[in-house]
Design an enzyme around this catalytic site. Structure first.
Site, mmCIF file in Angstrom:
data_model
loop_
_atom_site.group_PDB
_atom_site.id
_atom_site.type_symbol
_atom_site.label_atom_id
_atom_site.label_comp_id
_atom_site.label_asym_id
_atom_site.label_seq_id
_atom_site.Cartn_x
_atom_site.Cartn_y
_atom_site.Cartn_z
ATOM 1 N N ASP A 106 1.287 -29.458 41.397
ATOM 2 C CA ASP A 106 1.036 -28.048 41.108
ATOM 3 C C ASP A 106 -0.301 -27.969 40.346
ATOM 4 O O ASP A 106 -0.838 -28.981 39.882
ATOM 5 C CB ASP A 106 2.183 -27.428 40.316
ATOM 6 C CG ASP A 106 2.224 -25.906 40.506
ATOM 7 O OD1 ASP A 106 1.168 -25.321 40.824
ATOM 8 O OD2 ASP A 106 3.291 -25.291 40.331
HETATM 9 C C1 NOJ Z 1 0.947 -22.485 40.385
HETATM 10 C C2 NOJ Z 1 2.275 -22.174 40.985
HETATM 11 O O1 NOJ Z 1 3.309 -22.753 40.219
HETATM 12 C C3 NOJ Z 1 2.426 -22.622 42.429
HETATM 13 O O2 NOJ Z 1 3.607 -22.078 42.954
HETATM 14 C C4 NOJ Z 1 1.234 -22.193 43.228
HETATM 15 O O3 NOJ Z 1 1.408 -22.574 44.576
HETATM 16 C C5 NOJ Z 1 -0.006 -22.820 42.634
HETATM 17 N N1 NOJ Z 1 -0.186 -22.346 41.271
HETATM 18 C C6 NOJ Z 1 -1.258 -22.505 43.446
HETATM 19 O O4 NOJ Z 1 -1.594 -21.175 43.331
#
Ligand code: NOJ
Length: 767
Positions: free
Chosen positions: A289
């Site tokens: 993430d």
């Molecule tokens: C953080 C989020 O937790 C995740 O779900 C997302 O895909 C990523 N950022 C990218 O934007």
């Protein structure tokens, strides 16, 4: 591991898919073996820095406070494998030209974005689509969204979110399919099929199954907080939809932010290697993430960025999203002999394979002339409207308040969501996420009613925007400001406006719930009440004596105890998307008979969370008079149970029959049940099958869903539905032997309309 049968959701499938136009393939799909061969050949030519570059996903935009320099120089050196957070097609092409023309090996960049529920045209939020209990809804939405994304240069989406969420305080419950692993697995598979098709090819968008794993069990429902989940719960509940998505061919996974049992998911060898690669045989790649590799230090798990990179790679994490930790540290680790080149090759290979399969090497650029026409296809709106009405859940309908008659002369529409274009699409809209927005022209309930009933007098009393004590993510990026609560004078003024509008109207339609920014990432709530003065407005409307219909737009169950007792009709619309207002009107006026069901248990209040139907029996089960496990001050049952939802017609379930009353472990029996539309209008029933294992080597849930089907029935029509109970449905991961087992035991089997179904049969499983 359970290998669920695909749910055959044939109802309206043809009709839904008719709305997805054919976009011709750019080039033929290649086999996995061919992609592997090409990737290996390329890998042989790559130097260390180029390999590390493929493991680096750079931010394509500068995010205030989160950093992100323009990645141009690095791209020209082959130091960027993927770019996220960029949707400007000109900029996508500019960066792609840099990669393809300036870098030594001309490897194109894989552009990625969160295409969660539509690109320009927003479909209902995922929790809503799960409420359809119809996987073809998810599949059709994601196929359409994928066509849009692909045309706009996004070949990789961070979807589906398959986290099981048992605690509605957690804001990200809106992004998934709710609390149940069986339903969640069906929705996960449908989304993989929608974006990727049968296999990853030049028409596909690669999915990224997230957040691996256990993110939904964050303590206290606080986003990002630690999860403590014993292995039996991981295997039997939290991992189930992930495994289903992997088996369905999902191209990539995303590791979660939080600590799982004290080991951060992005450095968790058990998750990323033991379970995903070794137990499941997964061949795709895993991205962290955003900033999660850098955060391994914040967790107190890695001592410095170099250690963080080492822990990520050693755990089996192929790509670092946005933190730059891999690109800055891996070569030092290789020189020090802590990471081998063979390890890196293993990490890079599946990334290159995905690029080949997607046809990216053949067609790296966006055809800018086609983007707007694709994104503005009118059939997307039609699809959005159909999927939204198919996802709505009728929670209450006393005295047949609904459907409304079209000859109403005066309607009062109250509530801050009645005409809010900002909220009706929910969070995670591609162009609205960071404040772009404005191109989809969402239809609110107020606008839809005015268009539908041009002769009626429709008065809007929005009331104040609920004051926020915390700024949600969407607002942070769009530069929004906290809204102060109304003063007592302002409150009195709004309430008197509601009273006079209601007194003057034939019917009041209240559109209330939560602002879109109160759900999703970093948007947990400690209270689930209707924010602001919405409930006071509702009370004022009901006091007028006029019929009141409450339409809810929200991303989690909200506290509607008062409304459930005093408002005659309640329709859960969730955040229904771009055509949400029209879809609500379709249901309110009976063009569509609602057939959605809750994918979560609806608590009376936040204090009951986590609340879920598939809990174990306790020492003093909840139906005992004293010493029960539940609360002193609220009823033991949820306000509305898992699987619940009404219709404008009624259904009768009868003749529950098992093909065999006794089977050997590993064998299967058929389950049959008759469902009849016993009311006066056509409608959809969702037949649900639940089981309970009465005894064995572990306590098993009081009920668990093991089959469902949504069917359309004309008045008086009866259908016999069949389900299978076999190894996949009857097995569980046994905490004593740490294996999947089907045990000799007696099983209760129920079939009916929701998780409280009483139609019962008994199945014996012998050795
Ligand atoms: C953080 C989020 O937790 C995740 O779900 C997302 O895909 C990523 N950022 C990218 O934007």
């Amino acid at each position: 591991m359970r290998n669920f049968r695909p749910v055959k959701s044939l109802v309206l499938l043809g009709c839904l898919l008719a709305f997805t136009i054919h976009i011709p393939a750019q080039s033929a799909a290649i086999s996995s073996a061919e992609a592997h061969r090409r990737a290996e050949a390329l890998l042989k030519q790559m130097n260390l820095d180029e390999k590390i570059g493929q493991m680096n996903q750079a931010a394509g935009m500068v995010i205030p406070g989160l950093g992100g320099d323009k990645p141009d120089d690095l791209i020209a050196k082959g130091g960027v494998g993927s770019v996220l957070w960029l949707i400007d097609v000109k900029e996508i092409n500019r960066l792609q030209h840099l990669a393809v023309e300036k870098s030594r090996l001309h490897i194109p960049i894989l552009f990625a974005f969160d295409v969660i529920h539509g690109y320009r045209t927003a479909f209902p939020v995922p929790l809503a689509m799960a409420s359809s209990w119809d996987p073809s809804v998810e599949e059709a939405a994601q196929r359409y969204a994928g066509q849009d994304a692909r045309a706009a240069g996004i070949l990789w989406t961070f979807t589906p979110m398959v986290d099981i969420a048992r605690d509605a305080r957690w804001g990200r419950i809106v992004e998934g399919a709710g609390e149940d692993p069986y339903l969640g697995a069906a929705m996960a598979r449908a989304q993989v099929r929608g974006f990727q098709g049968e296999t990853v090819g030049p028409d596909s968008v690669l999915v990224c199954v997230k957040h691996f794993a256990g993110y939904g069990a964050a303590e206290g429902g606080r986003d990002y907080d630690s999860s403590y989940i014993p292995e039996e719960l991981m295997q039997n509940v939290y991992l189930v939809p992930f495994h289903a998505a992997a088996d369905a061919g999902a191209g990539s996974f995303m590791s979660a932010y939080m600590d799982l049992n004290d080991v951060p998911a992005s450095g968790n060898h058990w998750l990323l290697s033991d379970v995903l690669r070794n137990q499941w045989g997964y061949k795709g790649f895993v991205v962290s993430d955003a900033f999660a590799v850098g955060s391994l230090q914040v967790h107190g798990f890695a001592k410095d960025p170099e250690d963080a990179a080492l822990k990520g790679v050693s755990a089996g994490l192929n790509m670092d999203m946005a933190s730059g930790t891999y690109v800055k540290n891996i070569s030092k680790l290789v020189s020090a002999g802590k990471i081998t080149v063979a390890q890196l090759d293993e990490m890079v290979l599946p990334i290159l394979e995905a690029k080949y399969k997607l046809g990216l090497f053949d067609h790296p650029y966006v055809d800018e002339s086609k983007v707007e026409t694709t994104l503005n296809r009118p059939e997307g709106r039609e699809l959005s409207r159909k999927l939204a009405s198919r996802s709505m859940v009728l929670l209450k309908n006393e005295h047949n308040t609904l459907p409304l008659r079209k000859d109403l002369k005066k309607i009062a529409v109250i509530g801050p969501l009645a005409d809010s274009t900002h909220d009706i699409e929910g969070g995670w809209t591609v162009e609205g996420l960071f404040g772009g927005g404005g191109k989809s022209h969402p239809v609110t309930v107020f606008a839809a009613l005015k268009a539908l009933l041009p002769g009626a007098e429709i008065t809007a009393v929005p009331g104040p925007v609920p004051g926020k004590t915390f700024l949600g993510m969407v607002d942070q990026f769009s530069g929004g400001k906290p809204v102060p609560p109304p003063t007592p004078e302002e409150t009195a003024d709004w309430l008197s406006k509601v009273k006079s509008a209601a007194a003057d109207a034939d019917t009041v339609i209240a559109v209330m719930g939560e602002m879109a920014s109160m759900s999703s990432e970093a948007a947990s709530r400690a209270s689930m009440n209707l924010p602001g003065i919405q409930e006071q407005m509702l009370e004022a409307a009901v006091a007028s004596g006029k019929p009141v219909v409450l339409v809810l737009e929200n991303g989690r169950p909200v506290d509607i105890n008062w409304a459930s007792q005093h408002v005659p009709a309640i329709l859960e619309a969730w955040f229904p998307g771009t055509e949400g207002g029209n879809a609500v009107a379709d249901v309110l006026f009976g063009e569509v008979n609602p057939g959605g069901k809750l994918p979560i248990s609806w608590a009376h209040s936040a204090g009951e969370e986590p609340l879920y139907y598939n809990h174990n029996l306790t020492h003093e089960p909840e139906d005992r008079p004293n010493f029960t496990s539940r609360y002193w001050d609220v009823a033991s049952k949820p306000l509305y149970p898992f699987g619940y939802g009404l219709s404008y017609t009624n259904f009768k379930f009868e003749n529950l029959k098992l093909g065999k009353a006794s089977v050997k472990a590993g064998e299967a029996t058929e389950v049959r049940v008759d469902v009849t539309n016993s009311g006066g209008v056509a409608g959809d029933a969702v037949a649900q099958v639940y089981i309970h294992q009465r005894s064995g080597s572990a306590s098993r849930p009081v009920r668990q869903l093991e089959g469902f089907k949504r069917v359309a029935l004309k008045p008086g029509e009866k259908q016999t539905l069949t389900f299978t109970l076999g190894k996949n449905e009857l097995q569980f991961w046994d905490p004593q032997t740490k294996k999947w087992v089907v045990e000799p035991s007696t099983f209760d089997v129920w079939a009916g309309e929701d998780s409280t179904a009483t139609l019962h049969a008994e199945l014996t499983v012998t050795q």
